[in-house]
Motif scaffolding. Structure first.
Motif, PDB file in Angstrom:
ATOM      1  N   GLN A  79       9.605  17.701   4.079  1.00 17.54           N
ATOM      2  CA  GLN A  79      10.725  18.309   4.801  1.00 17.54           C
ATOM      3  C   GLN A  79      10.842  19.803   4.489  1.00 17.54           C
ATOM      4  O   GLN A  79      11.695  20.485   5.048  1.00 17.54           O
ATOM      5  N   ASN A  80      10.008  20.294   3.585  1.00 16.88           N
ATOM      6  CA  ASN A  80      10.205  21.662   3.107  1.00 16.88           C
ATOM      7  C   ASN A  80       9.041  22.606   3.357  1.00 16.88           C
ATOM      8  O   ASN A  80       8.956  23.655   2.728  1.00 16.88           O
ATOM      9  N   LEU A  87       3.202  30.621   8.018  1.00 15.78           N
ATOM     10  CA  LEU A  87       2.742  31.171   9.283  1.00 15.78           C
ATOM     11  C   LEU A  87       2.854  32.697   9.312  1.00 15.78           C
ATOM     12  O   LEU A  87       2.025  33.387   9.902  1.00 15.78           O
ATOM     13  N   LYS A  88       3.881  33.196   8.658  1.00 13.74           N
ATOM     14  CA  LYS A  88       4.108  34.640   8.608  1.00 13.74           C
ATOM     15  C   LYS A  88       2.912  35.334   7.951  1.00 13.74           C
ATOM     16  O   LYS A  88       2.387  36.310   8.462  1.00 13.74           O
ATOM     17  N   LEU A 106       5.402  15.547  -3.572  1.00 11.34           N
ATOM     18  CA  LEU A 106       6.244  16.427  -2.762  1.00 11.34           C
ATOM     19  C   LEU A 106       7.344  17.031  -3.616  1.00 11.34           C
ATOM     20  O   LEU A 106       7.657  18.221  -3.501  1.00 11.34           O
ATOM     21  N   ASN A 107       7.933  16.215  -4.474  1.00 13.98           N
ATOM     22  CA  ASN A 107       8.982  16.750  -5.349  1.00 13.98           C
ATOM     23  C   ASN A 107       8.424  17.805  -6.296  1.00 13.98           C
ATOM     24  O   ASN A 107       9.045  18.839  -6.533  1.00 13.98           O
ATOM     25  N   ILE A 134       6.190  13.251   5.872  1.00 13.66           N
ATOM     26  CA  ILE A 134       7.398  13.051   5.061  1.00 13.66           C
ATOM     27  C   ILE A 134       7.816  14.322   4.312  1.00 13.66           C
ATOM     28  O   ILE A 134       8.788  14.323   3.575  1.00 13.66           O
ATOM     29  N   ASN A 160       8.131  20.895  -4.393  1.00 10.49           N
ATOM     30  CA  ASN A 160       9.434  21.491  -4.074  1.00 10.49           C
ATOM     31  C   ASN A 160      10.060  22.257  -5.237  1.00 10.49           C
ATOM     32  O   ASN A 160      10.950  23.079  -5.036  1.00 10.49           O
ATOM     33  N   PRO A 186       0.949   6.712   6.933  1.00  9.68           N
ATOM     34  CA  PRO A 186       1.433   7.964   7.524  1.00  9.68           C
ATOM     35  C   PRO A 186       1.007   9.148   6.662  1.00  9.68           C
ATOM     36  O   PRO A 186       0.805   9.013   5.458  1.00  9.68           O
ATOM     37  N   ALA A 232       8.496  31.691  11.932  1.00 11.06           N
ATOM     38  CA  ALA A 232       7.543  32.791  12.031  1.00 11.06           C
ATOM     39  C   ALA A 232       7.432  33.273  13.471  1.00 11.06           C
ATOM     40  O   ALA A 232       7.790  32.561  14.394  1.00 11.06           O
ATOM     41  N   PRO A 284      -0.207   5.521  -2.831  1.00 13.74           N
ATOM     42  CA  PRO A 284       1.016   4.833  -2.441  1.00 13.74           C
ATOM     43  C   PRO A 284       2.187   5.812  -2.287  1.00 13.74           C
ATOM     44  O   PRO A 284       2.129   6.943  -2.780  1.00 13.74           O
ATOM     45  N   ILE A 285       3.227   5.347  -1.631  1.00  5.44           N
ATOM     46  CA  ILE A 285       4.334   6.227  -1.281  1.00  5.44           C
ATOM     47  C   ILE A 285       4.982   6.864  -2.514  1.00  5.44           C
ATOM     48  O   ILE A 285       5.377   8.028  -2.483  1.00  5.44           O
ATOM     49  N   GLY A 286       5.043   6.125  -3.615  1.00 10.12           N
ATOM     50  CA  GLY A 286       5.689   6.645  -4.827  1.00 10.12           C
ATOM     51  C   GLY A 286       5.048   7.928  -5.312  1.00 10.12           C
ATOM     52  O   GLY A 286       5.712   8.937  -5.541  1.00 10.12           O
ATOM     53  N   ILE A 292       5.734  10.842  -2.945  1.00 15.22           N
ATOM     54  CA  ILE A 292       7.065  11.431  -3.159  1.00 15.22           C
ATOM     55  C   ILE A 292       7.046  12.321  -4.406  1.00 15.22           C
ATOM     56  O   ILE A 292       7.552  13.446  -4.398  1.00 15.22           O
ATOM     57  N   TYR A 351      13.448   9.643   1.692  1.00 16.14           N
ATOM     58  CA  TYR A 351      13.856  10.915   2.262  1.00 16.14           C
ATOM     59  C   TYR A 351      14.900  11.640   1.434  1.00 16.14           C
ATOM     60  O   TYR A 351      15.082  12.833   1.580  1.00 16.14           O
ATOM     61  N   ASP A 366       0.829  -1.215   0.000  1.00 12.89           N
ATOM     62  CA  ASP A 366       0.000   0.000   0.000  1.00 12.89           C
ATOM     63  C   ASP A 366       0.855   1.253   0.000  1.00 12.89           C
ATOM     64  O   ASP A 366       0.538   2.244  -0.661  1.00 12.89           O
ATOM     65  N   GLU A 367       1.902   1.217   0.811  1.00 10.21           N
ATOM     66  CA  GLU A 367       2.708   2.419   0.944  1.00 10.21           C
ATOM     67  C   GLU A 367       3.766   2.516  -0.147  1.00 10.21           C
ATOM     68  O   GLU A 367       4.521   3.485  -0.194  1.00 10.21           O
ATOM     69  N   GLY A 368       3.831   1.512  -0.996  1.00  4.89           N
ATOM     70  CA  GLY A 368       4.742   1.585  -2.141  1.00  4.89           C
ATOM     71  C   GLY A 368       6.173   1.177  -1.847  1.00  4.89           C
ATOM     72  O   GLY A 368       7.064   1.461  -2.654  1.00  4.89           O
ATOM     73  N   ILE A 424      12.431   3.351  -4.563  1.00  2.11           N
ATOM     74  CA  ILE A 424      11.961   4.584  -3.941  1.00  2.11           C
ATOM     75  C   ILE A 424      12.952   5.027  -2.886  1.00  2.11           C
ATOM     76  O   ILE A 424      13.466   4.237  -2.118  1.00  2.11           O
ATOM     77  N   LEU A 456       5.694  26.323   8.552  1.00  4.15           N
ATOM     78  CA  LEU A 456       6.251  27.550   9.128  1.00  4.15           C
ATOM     79  C   LEU A 456       6.323  28.681   8.105  1.00  4.15           C
ATOM     80  O   LEU A 456       6.093  29.845   8.420  1.00  4.15           O
ATOM     81  N   ARG A 457       6.632  28.323   6.855  1.00  2.00           N
ATOM     82  CA  ARG A 457       6.793  29.381   5.851  1.00  2.00           C
ATOM     83  C   ARG A 457       5.496  30.121   5.559  1.00  2.00           C
ATOM     84  O   ARG A 457       5.526  31.221   5.021  1.00  2.00           O
ATOM     85  N   ASP A 480      11.956  30.222   6.843  1.00  2.00           N
ATOM     86  CA  ASP A 480      11.937  31.184   7.943  1.00  2.00           C
ATOM     87  C   ASP A 480      11.147  30.620   9.110  1.00  2.00           C
ATOM     88  O   ASP A 480      10.218  29.863   8.917  1.00  2.00           O
TER      89      ASP A 480
END
Lengths: 462, 462
Positions: free
Chosen positions: B294-295, B324-325, B259-260, B292, B263, B287, A93, B251-253, B256, A82, A62-64, A79, B321-322, A91
């Motif tokens: 990070q940015n 929040l300002k 997210l990429n 997962i 980013n 999860p 805040a 799935p995780i793939g 990712i 991270y 499921d999670e790949g 995969i 956080l970015r 930043d």
């Protein structure tokens, strides 16, 4: 085969196997395209049931992390959880929670906490919150509980002359929430004209919602109409009963002029914020603008923040029938934004006459505090002049002084007292005649605290 | 002088005098510029104190009915309250309250009311609502109660892997309210990409807030990324744990990849709506995407609507956080939109472990109901196929039939059952492969009702 240290913690077995395999894959001990043991083999090796392995593998699929190739087995996926993600610096805040140490805060928006009807509220909670009425757990329509809206129809008519039926009432999560709703109904093409000085949260709300903002000066009768003459799509946001923060009450002539102005074009509306009409001490409150509007041009907004408590986050507005269609188009799919249980409690509070009783009590209390504040201020002699209407839970004073506002304000702060200059409520430039006018809220303060506050101010200013 | 019939009703004397004079002026018995009696004369004539007359006259002056000319007296103003205003005809709007008579409603958004922890809630109310803690009556900052936010930090980390601190958490008045806040933070220039089919209220909220909407098809891994490649200002609204309404888990793939994708440009964000992650029956929930990230690219949104009750109108989001300002720039002047007392109750509910306990109980209950529904559906044999993940409080079924969706739906309605076709959740055209797929919510139904509902559907469809 790598051994897996199954331990005796509370974690279910499948979870331990799943965690172990995931970590192995993430740490590259199992590499992409590696074949991992079959379910049967691993089950024998670890002496756990094949079902346990199956659960762990399914989760990993499921999670790949792994994939199953029919008739071949299980393989590690390509995969790199991270490492594929570039970490970008961000930043941090500012922390939006500052606590100031003050002795006396003349905040204009606080209420008397000791006078809250705790016992009544507790009783209403008890009778509203019960297993036999599951409507307290159900969603309700966007406009809010029918019962509360019906109570408001009667209450607003008798207290403020408001003419409406329950279809027109929308319960909101505070005035700003209602103003956002109004903004969505009117659309971005409608400019918003505001009294200047103004209730800042209203100004900010409309600004964030993308409206063109027109700050309009006020004279002794309230907002000027002349600067608006050329506009056909404009909503005028007003506090006619008791202008915030100047305390001017709009006379009938200006009210009529405003209504006629609104009637001259389809896209003109008036937003009447009747935020503290409950608290008038000398005469009965002026009737609302809504009550003399015959053409559905006034959106009436009221709140329980001052009359019950700011923490309740509940207010109401009355939409003209002509705007109800648009409201329904936008909101008919949504639910109410306000806790159903608390709506029921407030409904009961009104229907059993406790709201009226509470208002009478608070009116007396605030009137008393207000008189006390004025008496205490008399030590200033001619140096302080009380301005504005006898209403609400704050007083407006003009300080006669050579000092600039910043000095006056800082002197107060240094003596542990916070006062609220009217200049804070201006959009743009502040005319000099509005300098050194301060709001002194007395809602939350006891008479003793009021006396202490005035003494500290005398020390600071005299 | 006209006589004034002072009566012995409860109305104060000044009010009777005021009412009488106002009516006389409105009815033109006193004409514009007429002089009215002096206060002294009227007081003698009516045998009431001069103060009473003064109060009435002052009110009339305030409202603009009369004016006082120094050393001359009181004169009627040239105001024609009701006649100056041209009455414009308006439409009456539709009544937004329809009650349908249904036997069984397979609504996907209802919860089990009988299982609500009434006793615990009552106890929490008792301990939170007391005279010694006046914070329950005070306003709090826009983000909500600190205590509740701190509880959520821990809870979301342990249950969903969410990494944040309490500054990042914003308590909202329901998911739509949070989405409006997100909209204000991102601004109108950010397009919103949505899974298609989609949670309709999210779609409608973003549309009303003026965003460009991009409905994106989903494949078996979730939303496709290719159609978004050219966009630099875009927020992707997702339900990755359990796609609403199709039930696909991403799935995780693909996670990712998303997210990429985010980013690669500053203006790209992901809005992760984790609406029912509490209810997974077979394995632990996947999860969160936020865990997962990070940015600071993921805005995480969760709700108490399913896990506590839809009526509570409370949810939460976790801002990177970015962002929040910007949030603070917009909202620092505002207060929380959610009842402070209820926030305290929920805080206690979580901190004392009752929320966890309640979730475990509900998970078991819903799992049981789900299994029961599947068992009952077996009478359909191959005519019905269960699709989607084993999660949430609704089931997704595909009906194999020659009939079109409208017929199928109407047949159900005619037999007193309401089902929810997936096609309702599409923006634009519905692909034929999604025809005759229905959501059957079982949250609010007892096992007996589920059985009855399935029998009625069998009667309708077989």
């Amino acid at each position: 085969m790598i051994t897996l240290p199954l331990c005796t913690t509370k974690l279910p077995l499948y979870k331990q196997i799943y965690d172990w395999l995931k970590t192995e894959i993430q740490c590259k001990n199992f590499k992409p395209n590696d074949k991992i043991p079959s379910k049967r083999k691993l089950s024998e090796h670890l002496c756990v049931s094949i079902n346990t392995i199956d659960t762990a593998y399914s989760q990993l699929i499921d999670e790949g992390y792994i994939l199953s190739i029919p008739k071949k087995g299980y393989y590690v996926c390509d995969i790199d959880v991270y490492h594929n993600i570039n970490i970008v610096q961000h930043d941090s805040a500012p922390l939006n929670e500052r606590i100031r140490k003050l002795k006396i805060d003349f905040s204009p928006s606080d209420i008397d906490h000791k006078a809250f009807p705790y016992k009544t509220w507790r009783n209403h909670f008890k009778s509203c919150f019960n297993e036999f009425d599951n409507s307290i757990l159900k969603r309700t329509i966007a406009q809010g509980n029918l019962g509360l809206r019906q109570e408001l129809v009667t209450f607003l008519h008798s207290s403020r002359g408001v003419n409406c039926d329950e279809r027109q009432i929308v319960i909101g999560a505070g005035t700003e929430s209602s103003l956002r709703t109004i903004s969505l109904i009117l659309g971005n093409n409608t400019s918003i004209a505001l009294e200047n000085p103004v209730y800042r949260k209203a100004y900010k709300t409309f600004e964030h919602m993308g409206h063109k903002i027109l700050p309009i000066p006020i004279d002794n009768k309230g907002i000027k109409i002349e600067p608006l003459r050329d506009l056909s799509n404009v909503a005028v946001y007003l506090t006619p009963s008791h202008q915030f923060p100047l305390g001017v009450s709009m006379p009938i002539g200006r009210r009529i002029d405003l209504l006629n102005f609104a009637n001259e074009a389809d896209g003109r509306f008036i937003i009447e914020d009747d935020y503290d009409s409950e608290f008038r001490y000398i005469r009965k409150p002026l009737p609302s603008l809504q009550s003399i509007d015959q053409n559905g041009k006034v959106i009436y907004v009221g709140t329980f923040s001052t009359s019950i408590a700011p923490s309740i986050r509940m207010n109401y507005m009355v939409l003209p029938l002509r705007l109800l269609k648009i409201y329904n188009q936008i909101f008919s799919e949504f639910g109410s934004e306000v806790s159903i249980l608390e709506q029921k409690i407030v409904e009961k509070f009104i229907s059993e006459g406790n709201y009226e009783k509470h208002l009478n009590k608070m009116r007396k209390l605030y009137k008393d505090k207000r008189a006390h504040l004025i008496r205490e201020l008399s030590i200033f002699g001619n140096q302080i002049k009380v301005v504005g209407e006898s209403a609400g839970n704050h007083l407006l004073i003009k300080l006669i002084t050579e000092k600039c506002e910043k000095e006056v304000r800082n002197a107060a702060i240094e003596n542990g007292v916070k006062v609220y200059p009217v200049s804070d409520y201006f959009i743009g430039e502040v005319l000099s005649k509005y300098e050194n006018i301060y709001l002194l809220g007395f809602g939350a303060l006891s008479k003793l605290e009021i006396s202490e506050g005035v003494k500290l101010l005398y020390k600071a200013w005299h």
